[in-house]
Design an enzyme around this catalytic site. Sequence first.
Site, mmCIF file in Angstrom:
data_model
loop_
_atom_site.group_PDB
_atom_site.id
_atom_site.type_symbol
_atom_site.label_atom_id
_atom_site.label_comp_id
_atom_site.label_asym_id
_atom_site.label_seq_id
_atom_site.Cartn_x
_atom_site.Cartn_y
_atom_site.Cartn_z
ATOM 1 N N ASP A 176 0.827 -1.196 0.000
ATOM 2 C CA ASP A 176 0.000 0.000 0.000
ATOM 3 C C ASP A 176 0.868 1.254 0.000
ATOM 4 O O ASP A 176 1.982 1.234 -0.516
ATOM 5 C CB ASP A 176 -0.939 -0.034 1.222
ATOM 6 C CG ASP A 176 -2.285 0.603 0.932
ATOM 7 O OD1 ASP A 176 -2.357 1.830 0.857
ATOM 8 O OD2 ASP A 176 -3.272 -0.150 0.771
ATOM 9 N N ASP A 185 -1.093 1.233 18.058
ATOM 10 C CA ASP A 185 -1.847 0.027 17.760
ATOM 11 C C ASP A 185 -1.173 -0.850 16.710
ATOM 12 O O ASP A 185 -1.614 -1.978 16.474
ATOM 13 C CB ASP A 185 -3.258 0.391 17.273
ATOM 14 C CG ASP A 185 -4.335 -0.038 18.258
ATOM 15 O OD1 ASP A 185 -4.041 -0.861 19.131
ATOM 16 O OD2 ASP A 185 -5.479 0.458 18.149
ATOM 17 N N HIS A 218 -3.785 5.924 3.730
ATOM 18 C CA HIS A 218 -4.465 4.711 3.267
ATOM 19 C C HIS A 218 -3.843 3.430 3.811
ATOM 20 O O HIS A 218 -4.527 2.567 4.366
ATOM 21 C CB HIS A 218 -4.437 4.701 1.738
ATOM 22 C CG HIS A 218 -5.341 3.707 1.095
ATOM 23 N ND1 HIS A 218 -4.951 2.430 0.762
ATOM 24 C CD2 HIS A 218 -6.625 3.800 0.694
ATOM 25 C CE1 HIS A 218 -5.945 1.783 0.176
ATOM 26 N NE2 HIS A 218 -6.979 2.592 0.137
ATOM 27 N N ASN A 231 -4.058 -4.469 22.797
ATOM 28 C CA ASN A 231 -3.107 -3.904 23.754
ATOM 29 C C ASN A 231 -3.723 -2.869 24.686
ATOM 30 O O ASN A 231 -3.014 -2.080 25.303
ATOM 31 C CB ASN A 231 -1.931 -3.277 22.996
ATOM 32 C CG ASN A 231 -2.380 -2.194 22.014
ATOM 33 O OD1 ASN A 231 -3.584 -1.973 21.814
ATOM 34 N ND2 ASN A 231 -1.423 -1.514 21.393
ATOM 35 N N ASN A 322 -13.888 0.544 -6.911
ATOM 36 C CA ASN A 322 -14.950 1.446 -6.440
ATOM 37 C C ASN A 322 -15.694 2.153 -7.558
ATOM 38 O O ASN A 322 -16.180 3.262 -7.378
ATOM 39 C CB ASN A 322 -14.356 2.510 -5.523
ATOM 40 C CG ASN A 322 -13.706 1.909 -4.306
ATOM 41 O OD1 ASN A 322 -14.080 0.838 -3.864
ATOM 42 N ND2 ASN A 322 -12.714 2.588 -3.767
ATOM 43 N N VAL A 361 -5.855 -14.601 -7.239
ATOM 44 C CA VAL A 361 -6.015 -13.447 -6.358
ATOM 45 C C VAL A 361 -7.460 -13.412 -5.853
ATOM 46 O O VAL A 361 -8.400 -13.536 -6.638
ATOM 47 C CB VAL A 361 -5.672 -12.138 -7.078
ATOM 48 C CG1 VAL A 361 -5.945 -10.927 -6.184
ATOM 49 C CG2 VAL A 361 -4.207 -12.141 -7.525
ATOM 50 N N SER A 409 -11.206 -0.857 -0.701
ATOM 51 C CA SER A 409 -9.891 -0.854 -0.043
ATOM 52 C C SER A 409 -10.011 -1.224 1.426
ATOM 53 O O SER A 409 -9.083 -1.753 2.023
ATOM 54 C CB SER A 409 -9.247 0.532 -0.135
ATOM 55 O OG SER A 409 -8.680 0.774 -1.372
#
Length: 478
Positions: A176, A185, A218, A231, A322, A361, A409
């Site tokens: 990405d 995080d 993104h 956590n 999209n 894929v 996405s």
Amino acid sequence: MSRSSRPRRWTAGLAATALTLTTLGAATAHAVPSDHASAAAPGPLMNYVVNTKASPGHVRKVEDAVKAAGGTVVTSYRQLGVVIAQSTNPDFRTDVRSGHNGREVQSVGATRTAAVSEGPVGTAKSAAGVKSVEDAEAAPVPDPRELDQWDMVQIKADQAHAVTDGSRGVLVGINDSGVDDTHPDLAPNFDAKDSVNCVNNGVPDTTAGAWRPTTSSHGTHVAGTVAAARNGVGIVGVAPGVRIASVKVVNDDGFIYPEYSICGIVWAAEHHMDVTNHSYFIDPFEFWCKDNGDQGAVQEAVRRAYAWATGRGVLSVAAAGNSNYDLANKTTDNGSPNDSTPVPRQINNSCLDMPTELPGVITVASTTQARVRSGFSNFGLNKIDVAAPGSSILSTLPGGGYGNMSGTSMASPHVTGVAALMKSAHPWWSPQDLERALRKEADDTACPTTPDARCTGTTANNAFFGEGIADALDAVKR
């Protein structure tokens, strides 16, 4: 596979973002200027894929042909029979096929329609280095914003976590726009040593921090959905116990060119990643047509790379896109190329949205909280494998923040996380095993009760949801 803040690029995921990579062992990177200048007046600097037989001898001959045609060898993938070349010779496509070595060229094609923005190979500067983050064990306590994560409830990830959070032995590639590994995080699960930046002409850059985001949130958002740590902070990902690596394949302008994507998937395979997420489509064409010279050559080079990675044990998961487009009935493409002037054209089903339509894929469509198809999501009978939440998804943002994004996405990383849980529970499973299980364990989802002629198929397999909405609980109970 979409882009929200930038022009049309990431039509595979959110209306906004992208990724990165490198080459590897048998694929030696080169950046040697040619000794043979072309007689033609120089044109714009362009990058090309040059395809040949997948053997060291054939690739070496094509490398010589590239140099003789006034080009530079950027990267060679001898295991693929693909050479990435760069040249200002406007006749490069013709010249590289001439002479004795040119007979080894199977196909050649430009990877973009605009001049190379990053400049000649070897001239781009690396990102500034930053300290690495140590792995930390996640504490088994609820995280503050888990109750806001309706998406985890829809795919039953909250129930799956009672069985397993995933294994540290599983590595997921976030192909990405880069990942902020300093986010509280993400830091506990981040693997810096296997991260890379592929946006300098598709040449791997392993400089510390080069794989971080520079203009886009993104990739960080995608990473949180896959594996935000348990956590006591913020949110929890689908697979909060697995490791993630950043494979940066999106440049600062939001483009994911073929050489970036190839670099990324080869890097992932060479670094033994189990699952990779691809929330983008490869620019500058939303659909790459097999019967077009440049596009056909690129389609073949990219196909080889993903097939090779699958053979090495990597499962690739990708956003469907999209554009609210029927991938099973392609007719027109009005937005390509997106790096210069779009030229509306007629297309057919041999034109592929890559990487999502490549063999092997996993193609993921998007759902809303109401378990209906997101209005932006691409669809298509026998094109969509499964569906997952993608509308207004809460996840991590650079700088330690959190926010909502929408797009296929955002749907794709949910399925990537489910696949990572499966791999954790069944470490011996191949990509083909994971693919079969993802389809089998998905919850059948029927077409809308209000008839929609576009939703063809059955409850068990239809154009909107494929074989259903991903089910994390069934994935770990097998």
